[in-house]
Design a protein around this motif. Structure first.
Motif, PDB file in Angstrom:
ATOM      1  N   VAL A  50       0.835  -1.204   0.000  1.00 46.53           N
ATOM      2  CA  VAL A  50       0.000   0.000   0.000  1.00 46.53           C
ATOM      3  C   VAL A  50       0.869   1.253   0.000  1.00 46.53           C
ATOM      4  CG1 VAL A  50      -1.603   1.321   1.424  1.00 46.53           C
ATOM      5  CG2 VAL A  50      -2.049  -1.075   0.961  1.00 46.53           C
ATOM      6  N   MET A  51       1.945   1.249   0.775  1.00 46.34           N
ATOM      7  CA  MET A  51       2.820   2.418   0.796  1.00 46.34           C
ATOM      8  C   MET A  51       3.445   2.671  -0.568  1.00 46.34           C
ATOM      9  SD  MET A  51       4.746   2.639   4.476  1.00 46.34           S
ATOM     10  CE  MET A  51       5.744   1.214   4.206  1.00 46.34           C
ATOM     11  N   VAL A  52       3.848   1.612  -1.247  1.00 48.67           N
ATOM     12  CA  VAL A  52       4.465   1.771  -2.560  1.00 48.67           C
ATOM     13  C   VAL A  52       3.469   2.334  -3.567  1.00 48.67           C
ATOM     14  CG1 VAL A  52       5.387   0.463  -4.517  1.00 48.67           C
ATOM     15  CG2 VAL A  52       6.264   0.060  -2.233  1.00 48.67           C
ATOM     16  N   LEU A  53       2.211   1.941  -3.469  1.00 51.35           N
ATOM     17  CA  LEU A  53       1.219   2.368  -4.449  1.00 51.35           C
ATOM     18  C   LEU A  53       0.554   3.692  -4.092  1.00 51.35           C
ATOM     19  CD1 LEU A  53      -0.447  -1.053  -5.257  1.00 51.35           C
ATOM     20  CD2 LEU A  53       1.341   0.132  -6.514  1.00 51.35           C
ATOM     21  N   ILE A  54       0.410   4.011  -2.829  1.00 51.00           N
ATOM     22  CA  ILE A  54      -0.337   5.195  -2.410  1.00 51.00           C
ATOM     23  C   ILE A  54       0.559   6.428  -2.238  1.00 51.00           C
ATOM     24  CG2 ILE A  54      -1.775   6.137  -0.547  1.00 51.00           C
ATOM     25  CD1 ILE A  54      -3.188   4.124  -2.309  1.00 51.00           C
ATOM     26  N   THR A  55       1.799   6.243  -1.830  1.00 54.21           N
ATOM     27  CA  THR A  55       2.672   7.373  -1.538  1.00 54.21           C
ATOM     28  C   THR A  55       2.869   8.322  -2.729  1.00 54.21           C
ATOM     29  OG1 THR A  55       3.800   6.084   0.156  1.00 54.21           O
ATOM     30  CG2 THR A  55       4.933   8.041  -0.647  1.00 54.21           C
ATOM     31  N   PRO A  56       3.123   7.840  -3.947  1.00 53.72           N
ATOM     32  CA  PRO A  56       3.251   8.786  -5.065  1.00 53.72           C
ATOM     33  C   PRO A  56       1.983   9.609  -5.300  1.00 53.72           C
ATOM     34  CG  PRO A  56       4.079   6.640  -5.705  1.00 53.72           C
ATOM     35  CD  PRO A  56       3.424   6.464  -4.377  1.00 53.72           C
TER      36      PRO A  56
END
Length: 89
Positions: A21-27
């Motif tokens: 989730v962090m990889v997909l949501i952060t940007p």
């Protein structure tokens, strides 16, 4: 099945979900903040201007990290199947 094994599996699953989730949501989050700052500075309140860049960045993030995400999910699945003997016995 001991509670320790079940807890380890649950912790690994939660870590994996949080990482993906962090990889997909952060940007998308970063682009959303930048667009919001731009909108606040210029007083342009167009709804598509705030939605479209986040959508595009999220789609690019999915496209770029898709192989990595599927690899992590596959490693977790293989780990679960390797632990299956400990879970049953």
């Amino acid at each position: 099945m001991t509670p320790d094994i079940a807890a380890d599996i649950a912790i690994d699953a939660l870590r994996l979900v949080m990482l993906i989730v962090m990889v997909l949501i952060t940007p998308g989050l970063i682009v959303g903040v930048l667009v919001s700052l731009f909108q606040a500075a210029t007083q342009i309140n167009e709804q598509t201007m705030s939605f479209l860049p986040r959508l595009l960045v999220t789609l690019v993030a999915i496209g770029l990290s898709g192989y990595w995400v599927s690899d992590k999910l596959m490693q977790y699945t293989v780990n679960i199947f390797q632990r299956a003997s400990q879970l049953v016995g």
